[in-house]
Design an enzyme around this catalytic site. Structure first.
Site, PDB file in Angstrom:
ATOM      1  N   CYS A  21       0.758  -1.149   0.144  1.00 38.13           N
ATOM      2  CA  CYS A  21       0.096  -0.006  -0.016  1.00 38.13           C
ATOM      3  C   CYS A  21       0.805   1.268   0.095  1.00 38.13           C
ATOM      4  O   CYS A  21       2.189   1.168   0.098  1.00 38.13           O
ATOM      5  CB  CYS A  21      -0.886  -0.090   1.270  1.00 38.13           C
ATOM      6  SG  CYS A  21       0.157  -0.049   2.909  1.00 38.13           S
ATOM      7  N   CYS A 105       2.730   5.651   8.943  1.00 35.93           N
ATOM      8  CA  CYS A 105       1.816   5.991   7.946  1.00 35.93           C
ATOM      9  C   CYS A 105       0.893   7.028   8.130  1.00 35.93           C
ATOM     10  O   CYS A 105       0.365   7.225   9.259  1.00 35.93           O
ATOM     11  CB  CYS A 105       1.049   4.493   7.968  1.00 35.93           C
ATOM     12  SG  CYS A 105      -0.584   4.769   6.785  1.00 35.93           S
ATOM     13  N   HIS A 133       0.195  -4.855  19.861  1.00 41.06           N
ATOM     14  CA  HIS A 133       0.549  -4.475  18.399  1.00 41.06           C
ATOM     15  C   HIS A 133       1.172  -3.101  18.547  1.00 41.06           C
ATOM     16  O   HIS A 133       0.888  -2.321  19.233  1.00 41.06           O
ATOM     17  CB  HIS A 133      -0.826  -4.530  17.555  1.00 41.06           C
ATOM     18  CG  HIS A 133      -0.305  -4.365  15.943  1.00 41.06           C
ATOM     19  ND1 HIS A 133       0.057  -3.010  15.446  1.00 41.06           N
ATOM     20  CD2 HIS A 133      -0.179  -5.282  14.889  1.00 41.06           C
ATOM     21  CE1 HIS A 133       0.365  -3.329  14.331  1.00 41.06           C
ATOM     22  NE2 HIS A 133       0.191  -4.540  13.902  1.00 41.06           N
ATOM     23  N   GLU A 135       1.206  -0.529  16.583  1.00 39.36           N
ATOM     24  CA  GLU A 135       0.282   0.561  16.410  1.00 39.36           C
ATOM     25  C   GLU A 135      -0.597   0.968  17.199  1.00 39.36           C
ATOM     26  O   GLU A 135      -0.875   1.836  17.715  1.00 39.36           O
ATOM     27  CB  GLU A 135      -0.595   0.234  14.928  1.00 39.36           C
ATOM     28  CG  GLU A 135      -1.300   1.290  14.570  1.00 39.36           C
ATOM     29  CD  GLU A 135      -2.485   0.874  13.664  1.00 39.36           C
ATOM     30  OE1 GLU A 135      -3.514   1.732  13.597  1.00 39.36           O
ATOM     31  OE2 GLU A 135      -2.223   0.258  12.770  1.00 39.36           O
ATOM     32  N   CYS A 203      -7.808   1.647   7.407  1.00 36.28           N
ATOM     33  CA  CYS A 203      -7.429   2.127   6.156  1.00 36.28           C
ATOM     34  C   CYS A 203      -7.986   1.561   4.898  1.00 36.28           C
ATOM     35  O   CYS A 203      -8.662   0.488   4.892  1.00 36.28           O
ATOM     36  CB  CYS A 203      -5.888   2.134   5.968  1.00 36.28           C
ATOM     37  SG  CYS A 203      -5.041   0.820   5.404  1.00 36.28           S
ATOM     38  N   SER A 232      -0.570  -8.050  10.761  1.00 38.28           N
ATOM     39  CA  SER A 232      -2.067  -7.912  11.169  1.00 38.28           C
ATOM     40  C   SER A 232      -2.996  -8.038  10.107  1.00 38.28           C
ATOM     41  O   SER A 232      -3.808  -9.062  10.115  1.00 38.28           O
ATOM     42  CB  SER A 232      -2.198  -6.642  12.088  1.00 38.28           C
ATOM     43  OG  SER A 232      -3.736  -6.693  12.155  1.00 38.28           O
ATOM     44  N   SER A 275       2.299  -5.435   3.410  1.00 35.33           N
ATOM     45  CA  SER A 275       3.406  -5.127   3.575  1.00 35.33           C
ATOM     46  C   SER A 275       4.275  -6.346   2.767  1.00 35.33           C
ATOM     47  O   SER A 275       5.393  -6.148   3.131  1.00 35.33           O
ATOM     48  CB  SER A 275       3.776  -5.435   5.178  1.00 35.33           C
ATOM     49  OG  SER A 275       3.230  -6.624   5.521  1.00 35.33           O
TER      50      SER A 275
END
Length: 327
Positions: A21, A105, A133, A135, A203, A232, A275
């Site tokens: 992405c 990001c 995680h 994030e 996202c 994830s 990813s």
């Protein structure tokens, strides 16, 4: 749709979209440009993205991945990973005097900005996400207190708030769209006044790849997801297929494919997490050909054109050329 027992796979159907992405492209390019401009080593806090091939490739080029900032020598160049970092990590990195490039990001940064803004307005938060995680740790670490993590519907019943009328909800960007919707419904049922983001936090790339797997899983006998175990969004793609009754397996690379997965299964679906580079997808296709697959067909789907700008100090060339070289 299964073929006769023991029959080899005949056709590979490719999900669209799949793989990198815009946020992943940007993060990798930040590390590569930092290496070109400042030379090795470049230090990266946490894996830049959750993919074994990408991380090993950048290590070979001179990137050093660390978790503790104490491992970074004074004056070094440091890159924050695409997952984002807490305010405490950001402050420590500044205090230690590193040259910092932030590969978070932009869609994660958007969540961080929302959290900071609404906290100033007196809100507490529920965050829907997976404990541990990076994030989630980064987003929750934007605040000293007042943010409650929920991983499932049962967790919602345990949340205790100072003022339920001043509650907002945010979401990890790489969750299952369906899971997040179920948990959000539970939050809204218990806290009807909860404030939702203007646009959902999950996202566009996560949504698009899950939608593509929903379409693909109805057409195939088995699905292969290219992605690392720590990814994830890759794990969610496998789960999406399985929930629709399609056997699904996740592999880091083509060597992990097992011939037994394809016995009696003529049509193989193939996708990749956000990813995972396209190179790995092509290697999986070649391995499937060795198992007997004779044709490859791309499914219809969304064509993604989003690009994110690089941080100041890393040049102004278009990202397109670099992205194309990695696909």
């Amino acid at each position: 749709m299964a073929a006769a027992d023991g029959a080899a796979p005949q056709e590979v159907l490719l999900a669209q979209p799949r793989g990198f992405c815009a946020g992943v492209d940007r993060a990798i390019e930040i590390v590569e440009r930092a290496l070109t401009r400042f030379g090795a080593p470049i230090y990266v806090r946490h894996e830049i993205v959750h993919n074994t091939y990408v991380v090993n490739d950048l290590k070979a080029k001179g990137a050093i991945f660390i978790e503790d900032l104490a491992e970074v020598p004074p004056g070094a160049t440091l890159v924050f990973s695409a997952h984002g970092v807490s305010q405490a990590v950001r402050a420590e990195a500044t205090e230690r005097g590193f040259q910092i490039f932030d590969a978070t990001c932009p869609l994660v940064t958007k969540v961080h900005v929302e959290v900071a803004k609404m906290r100033r307005e007196g809100y507490e938060f529920i965050m829907i996400g997976h404990k541990g995680h990076p994030e989630v740790e980064g987003t929750m670490g934007q605040l000293d207190s007042g943010i409650h993590l929920v991983e499932d519907v049962a967790d919602v019943a345990q949340v205790q708030l100072a003022d339920p009328s001043r509650l907002a909800v945010v979401t990890q960007t790489t969750l299952s769209v369906d899971d997040a919707a179920e948990i959000l419904a539970a939050v809204k049922a218990r806290f009807p006044q909860v404030r939702e983001p203007k646009q959902q936090d999950i996202c566009y790339a996560t949504q698009n790849r899950q939608d593509a797997v929903k379409l693909l899983s109805a057409e195939v006998d088995v699905l292969i997801v290219v992605g690392s175990p720590t990814s994830s969004n890759s794990n969610r793609l496998r789960e999406v297929a399985e929930r629709r009754g399609t056997p699904a397996y996740m592999v880091d690379n083509a060597d992990e494919l097992q011939g037994a997965w394809f016995d009696g299964r003529a049509r193989v679906g193939l996708t990749a997490g956000a990813s995972a580079p396209e190179l790995l997808v092509q290697q999986v296709i070649e391995r499937l050909r060795s198992f007997g697959a004779v044709s490859v067909r791309k499914m219809p789907g969304v064509e993604e054109t989003i690009e994110f700008p690089l941080p100041m100090g890393l040049g102004d060339k278009s990202m397109a050329a670099s992205a194309a070289s990695r696909s």
